[in-house]
Scaffold this motif. Structure first.
Motif, PDB file in Angstrom:
ATOM      1  N   UNK A   1       0.842  -1.206   0.000  1.00  0.00           N
ATOM      2  CA  UNK A   1       0.000   0.000   0.000  1.00  0.00           C
ATOM      3  C   UNK A   1       0.875   1.253   0.000  1.00  0.00           C
ATOM      4  N   UNK A   2       1.935   1.235   0.845  1.00  0.00           N
ATOM      5  CA  UNK A   2       2.801   2.408   0.936  1.00  0.00           C
ATOM      6  C   UNK A   2       3.459   2.711  -0.406  1.00  0.00           C
ATOM      7  N   UNK A   3       3.819   1.669  -1.177  1.00  0.00           N
ATOM      8  CA  UNK A   3       4.431   1.920  -2.484  1.00  0.00           C
ATOM      9  C   UNK A   3       3.460   2.651  -3.401  1.00  0.00           C
ATOM     10  N   UNK A   4       2.204   2.182  -3.433  1.00  0.00           N
ATOM     11  CA  UNK A   4       1.241   2.843  -4.322  1.00  0.00           C
ATOM     12  C   UNK A   4       0.927   4.265  -3.846  1.00  0.00           C
ATOM     13  N   UNK A   5       0.918   4.456  -2.517  1.00  0.00           N
ATOM     14  CA  UNK A   5       0.678   5.803  -2.003  1.00  0.00           C
ATOM     15  C   UNK A   5       1.801   6.738  -2.432  1.00  0.00           C
ATOM     16  N   UNK A   6       3.050   6.236  -2.393  1.00  0.00           N
ATOM     17  CA  UNK A   6       4.173   7.061  -2.835  1.00  0.00           C
ATOM     18  C   UNK A   6       4.012   7.433  -4.304  1.00  0.00           C
ATOM     19  N   UNK A   7       3.562   6.475  -5.122  1.00  0.00           N
ATOM     20  CA  UNK A   7       3.335   6.769  -6.544  1.00  0.00           C
ATOM     21  C   UNK A   7       2.311   7.894  -6.692  1.00  0.00           C
ATOM     22  N   UNK A   8       1.155   7.744  -5.994  1.00  0.00           N
ATOM     23  CA  UNK A   8       0.105   8.763  -6.084  1.00  0.00           C
ATOM     24  C   UNK A   8       0.645  10.120  -5.643  1.00  0.00           C
ATOM     25  N   UNK A   9       1.410  10.105  -4.531  1.00  0.00           N
ATOM     26  CA  UNK A   9       1.947  11.345  -3.967  1.00  0.00           C
ATOM     27  C   UNK A   9       2.822  12.060  -5.000  1.00  0.00           C
ATOM     28  N   UNK A  10       3.747  11.321  -5.614  1.00  0.00           N
ATOM     29  CA  UNK A  10       4.677  11.943  -6.567  1.00  0.00           C
ATOM     30  C   UNK A  10       3.948  12.390  -7.839  1.00  0.00           C
ATOM     31  N   UNK A  11       3.031  11.546  -8.343  1.00  0.00           N
ATOM     32  CA  UNK A  11       2.309  11.903  -9.570  1.00  0.00           C
ATOM     33  C   UNK A  11       1.476  13.166  -9.340  1.00  0.00           C
ATOM     34  N   UNK A  12       0.774  13.207  -8.186  1.00  0.00           N
ATOM     35  CA  UNK A  12      -0.061  14.375  -7.887  1.00  0.00           C
ATOM     36  C   UNK A  12       0.776  15.634  -7.735  1.00  0.00           C
ATOM     37  N   UNK A  13       1.914  15.504  -7.041  1.00  0.00           N
ATOM     38  CA  UNK A  13       2.774  16.677  -6.848  1.00  0.00           C
ATOM     39  C   UNK A  13       3.265  17.189  -8.192  1.00  0.00           C
TER      40      UNK A  13
ATOM     41  N   UNK B   1      -0.693  17.731 -10.560  1.00  0.00           N
ATOM     42  CA  UNK B   1      -1.798  18.507 -10.002  1.00  0.00           C
ATOM     43  C   UNK B   1      -1.339  19.224  -8.734  1.00  0.00           C
ATOM     44  N   UNK B   2      -0.369  20.131  -8.853  1.00  0.00           N
ATOM     45  CA  UNK B   2       0.203  20.747  -7.646  1.00  0.00           C
ATOM     46  C   UNK B   2      -0.834  21.480  -6.792  1.00  0.00           C
ATOM     47  N   UNK B   3      -1.863  22.078  -7.419  1.00  0.00           N
ATOM     48  CA  UNK B   3      -2.847  22.834  -6.642  1.00  0.00           C
ATOM     49  C   UNK B   3      -3.643  21.903  -5.726  1.00  0.00           C
ATOM     50  N   UNK B   4      -4.128  20.782  -6.311  1.00  0.00           N
ATOM     51  CA  UNK B   4      -4.901  19.819  -5.521  1.00  0.00           C
ATOM     52  C   UNK B   4      -4.005  19.172  -4.469  1.00  0.00           C
TER      53      UNK B   4
ATOM     54  N   UNK C   1      -1.507  20.477  -2.976  1.00  0.00           N
ATOM     55  CA  UNK C   1      -1.333  21.465  -1.897  1.00  0.00           C
ATOM     56  C   UNK C   1      -2.543  21.459  -0.961  1.00  0.00           C
ATOM     57  N   UNK C   2      -3.749  21.391  -1.552  1.00  0.00           N
ATOM     58  CA  UNK C   2      -4.985  21.397  -0.773  1.00  0.00           C
ATOM     59  C   UNK C   2      -5.103  20.162   0.123  1.00  0.00           C
ATOM     60  N   UNK C   3      -4.797  18.994  -0.452  1.00  0.00           N
ATOM     61  CA  UNK C   3      -4.976  17.758   0.316  1.00  0.00           C
ATOM     62  C   UNK C   3      -3.842  17.560   1.294  1.00  0.00           C
ATOM     63  N   UNK C   4      -2.661  18.065   0.947  1.00  0.00           N
ATOM     64  CA  UNK C   4      -1.518  18.119   1.848  1.00  0.00           C
ATOM     65  C   UNK C   4      -1.178  16.810   2.524  1.00  0.00           C
ATOM     66  N   UNK C   5      -1.201  16.856   3.856  1.00  0.00           N
ATOM     67  CA  UNK C   5      -0.811  15.720   4.676  1.00  0.00           C
ATOM     68  C   UNK C   5      -1.637  14.470   4.391  1.00  0.00           C
ATOM     69  N   UNK C   6      -2.865  14.637   3.911  1.00  0.00           N
ATOM     70  CA  UNK C   6      -3.741  13.482   3.796  1.00  0.00           C
ATOM     71  C   UNK C   6      -3.373  12.541   2.660  1.00  0.00           C
ATOM     72  N   UNK C   7      -2.507  12.980   1.720  1.00  0.00           N
ATOM     73  CA  UNK C   7      -2.068  12.055   0.677  1.00  0.00           C
ATOM     74  C   UNK C   7      -1.138  10.983   1.241  1.00  0.00           C
TER      75      UNK C   7
END
Lengths: 193, 190
Positions: free
Chosen positions: A75-87, A90-93, A95-101
């Motif tokens: 799960x942590x690997x996929x979360x890291x993928x989502x985190x990097x792709x979003x950053x 989609x930097x604005x989103x 930024x909004x979701x922040x810590x919760x990603x």
């Protein structure tokens, strides 16, 4: 198992937020608007779907005693993928979701699906379960976000329909708890019928 | 002075549960009795502080020097899950009644987002090790405070006549909302 039923159970009958009360932190923390709620829901859906696929593929090779740490690393690997792709895209989103990603990794709903469903079922059922539950989670977050946005800023998906400020409390922390409380009461009523 | 600001802000103004929405699963799960709520608070205090120290050291001495910061989420969660396992073993030996009372919520502490959240916040806010420890202790006190207050409210709620549709979770969420509203009154003191 009946696959259609398997797919639709996430919406109302076993909705992760309204009925099972799982994944409440992102459900309350990110739903200041319908758009943010949907973004968070889709990010979680990607993680739950991918981790369901991998867990159901490796379920026969993982010793029973170390299965939970294995699931968490997947799960942590996929979360890291989502985190990097979003950053990146989609930097604005992001930024909004922040810590919760990064915190999707500790969303009990994701681990719950891996442990309770994907580790016992076939690949196809797990894909359908992941998609259905993910969409149910997205649906719940979008609904909660929309309710808070309508009451709090007189808008929906950023489109303002009444001039003025609305009830600010629904955008702030207390409104999240109260709005979710009434939505759960509504879901309970629908389920009883 | 810096520490006082961190403590007041973490406990009252930016309460981890009521203002930042972290750790909601145990907040609703183990808040049915004041005594269990306090026990859970103690366990969180210990795990959160140790986790903050260990993850601080890991990120400043391993992840940053070797440019591995993208592994942050994975390493943190592994460290936290081993810590939780350790606390579980110790508690089982030292205080069996508390271990029984905490039940499923002790292993679930791995997936308590308050712990990982605080560990990440310490790094994001660029605290020194000492401020990081103060930050973690203050946040766990804030967590315990919110948990114990909600447990008190829930013990009273058992005695009143709640409308049919609001029984169970909805009324607890609304009560938590009113509690959060009360805590908003502290905004502005730091």
């Amino acid at each position: 198992m009946d696959q259609a039923k398997n797919f639709t159970k996430g919406f109302i009958r076993e909705n992760p937020v309204f009925i099972l009360m799982l994944g409440l932190c992102p459900a309350l923390g990110t739903t200041t608007s319908a758009f943010n709620g949907m973004g968070m829901g889709l990010a979680t859906m990607f993680v739950v779907l991918m981790s369901n696929i991998v867990v159901s593929l490796i379920k026969n090779f993982v010793p029973n005693k170390v299965r939970i740490p294995c699931y968490i690393v997947i799960i942590a690997s996929f979360v890291t993928i989502v985190d990097l792709v979003m950053a990146g895209f989609m930097p604005a989103l992001h930024e909004q979701l922040g810590l919760f990603i990064p915190l999707i990794v500790v969303n009990c709903f994701v681990l719950g699906r891996a442990e309770a469903f994907a580790s016992k079922n076939t690949l196809l059922s797990s894909v359908i379960d992941g998609t259905g539950m993910g969409l149910g989670f997205t649906f719940a977050l979008t609904l909660l976000g929309a309710a808070r946005e309508i009451l709090g800023s007189n808008a929906i998906f950023g489109l303002q329909f009444i001039e003025g400020d609305g009830m600010l409390v629904f955008i702030l922390a207390p409104g999240a708890f109260i709005a979710l409380g009434y939505l759960i009461a509504l879901a309970n009523k629908l389920n009883k019928q | 002075m810096e520490y006082i600001v961190i403590v007041l802000s973490a406990i009252l103004v930016n309460n981890i549960v009521l203002a930042q929405f972290l750790g909601l699963c145990p907040f609703f799960g183990v808040s049915s009795r004041i005594s269990t709520a306090a026990g859970m608070g103690g366990a969180v205090l210990f795990v959160m502080t140790v986790a903050a120290i260990v993850t601080y050291l890991i990120s400043h001495y391993i992840l940053i020097p070797f440019d591995l910061i993208y592994l942050r989420t994975i390493t943190y969660i592994l460290v936290i899950s081993s810590l939780v396992q350790m606390v579980e073993i110790i508690l089982k030996k030292v205080s069996p009644p508390l271990y029984q009372a905490l039940g499923i919520f002790l292993p679930l502490m791995t997936t308590n987002c308050a712990i990982l959240g605080v560990a990440i916040l310490v790094i994001q806010n660029e605290y020194t090790l000492m401020s990081g420890v103060v930050f973690a202790v203050a946040h766990s006190i804030g967590f315990t405070l919110a948990l114990v207050i909600l447990a008190g409210i829930r013990e009273q709620l058992e005695l009143v006549n709640v409308p049919e549709g609001m029984k169970g979770n909805p009324i607890i969420l609304v009560a938590a909302g009113l509690l959060a509203l009360a805590f908003m009154g502290f905004a502005g003191i730091v």
